[in-house]
Design a protein around this motif. Sequence first.
Motif, short mmCIF file in Angstrom:
data_model
loop_
_atom_site.label_atom_id
_atom_site.label_comp_id
_atom_site.label_asym_id
_atom_site.label_seq_id
_atom_site.Cartn_x
_atom_site.Cartn_y
_atom_site.Cartn_z
N SER A 102 3.09 14.68 -10.96
CA SER A 102 3.32 14.85 -12.39
C SER A 102 2.14 15.54 -13.07
O SER A 102 2.32 16.42 -13.92
CB SER A 102 3.58 13.48 -13.02
OG SER A 102 3.74 13.60 -14.42
N MET A 103 0.91 15.15 -12.68
CA MET A 103 -0.28 15.79 -13.26
C MET A 103 -0.35 17.26 -12.88
O MET A 103 -0.71 18.12 -13.70
CB MET A 103 -1.53 15.05 -12.79
CG MET A 103 -1.66 13.64 -13.35
SD MET A 103 -3.05 12.73 -12.65
CE MET A 103 -4.42 13.65 -13.34
N LEU A 117 2.89 5.87 -2.79
CA LEU A 117 4.02 6.66 -3.29
C LEU A 117 3.91 6.86 -4.80
O LEU A 117 4.11 7.99 -5.31
CB LEU A 117 5.32 5.95 -2.93
CG LEU A 117 6.62 6.64 -3.39
CD1 LEU A 117 6.75 8.01 -2.75
CD2 LEU A 117 7.83 5.78 -3.05
N LEU A 118 3.57 5.78 -5.52
CA LEU A 118 3.41 5.92 -6.97
C LEU A 118 2.25 6.86 -7.31
O LEU A 118 2.33 7.64 -8.27
CB LEU A 118 3.18 4.53 -7.59
CG LEU A 118 4.38 3.56 -7.51
CD1 LEU A 118 3.96 2.19 -8.04
CD2 LEU A 118 5.56 4.10 -8.30
N GLY A 119 1.16 6.77 -6.52
CA GLY A 119 0.03 7.68 -6.75
C GLY A 119 0.41 9.13 -6.52
O GLY A 119 0.02 10.03 -7.28
N ASN A 151 0.83 -1.22 0.00
CA ASN A 151 0.00 0.00 0.00
C ASN A 151 0.86 1.26 0.00
O ASN A 151 0.53 2.26 -0.66
CB ASN A 151 -0.93 0.00 1.21
CG ASN A 151 -2.01 -1.06 1.11
OD1 ASN A 151 -2.39 -1.45 0.00
ND2 ASN A 151 -2.49 -1.55 2.24
N SER A 152 1.97 1.22 0.76
CA SER A 152 2.87 2.38 0.77
C SER A 152 3.46 2.62 -0.61
O SER A 152 3.57 3.77 -1.07
CB SER A 152 3.98 2.16 1.80
OG SER A 152 3.45 2.00 3.09
#
Length: 284
Positions: free
Chosen positions: A100-101, A92-94, A87-88
């Motif tokens: 980036s968005m 982190l990727l989210g 989940n971490s």
Amino acid sequence: VKVKSVILAEMQMFLQRRMEEDEHSAQYINNLSQELNNLREVKAQLQLNLMVQLVLKQGQVEVQSSDFTPDYSNSILLHKGVVEDLNSTIQLLGERKVASMVECKDFRKKIVQVEWECQKMLMQMDDLRNKIRDILKLRITKQAQMYLREANYEGQMNADIMGMERSIEGQEKFHSKVIEKKKNIIKELEKQISQMKREMKVIDRQLKEQHISVSERQNIQEMITTVKSDEDARTRFKDLLQHNKLMELSRSQSEDIEILRNELERQRMKTFPILAEAEQYAYN
């Protein structure tokens, strides 16, 4: 030699016996190792396939249940830390994706702002061109030319204002004199009109009397027409002449009164604009 041969034979027999014992021991060791491996496999199977009752919180079990009994045959029990680490990693990727968005959004916003500023500058250029064209087409009045040409424009304007004030004072004096003259003329005309009205009343009264006398004479003439035809003709002719004279006098006096009225109205119309102009100068 025989003794040595016997000793050698005994030694060979002892060696053969030891070798057999060694083979027997090796076979025994192999059997024990095989049994140990079997025991380890059984132990491992017992450790992995044990039926253990676990109490888990709602949300930690991700097994689809059919009816009332869930099927755990294809399920895997994972440690909580593994799920938290996963989940971490996902979080982190989210966050990186969101960052980036946001960066793309800010960059796009800057592009839109630059385009808007460019459009604004183009519109300002068009506005400045229109202003330059209007300035080139602007007609400069005499007052503006005087303001640009005269060094002491305020002094010149004050002098012009003083001259205009003196001119206005002179015009007011002249206007007051003209008004007095016009008032006197109006009074004279009113007197003449009153006199003419009195004369008209007298003439009207005389005309009525003449009409009455003419009517009486006509009646008398009708009564004596058979006796005095010649005298009647002369009398009627005289009456007609007198009646015509009176009518001409009345008509001429009416025309004179109408002329006097028109003259009075004309004098009043001449007087009113001068009064209005004088009041305007006084207000200014």
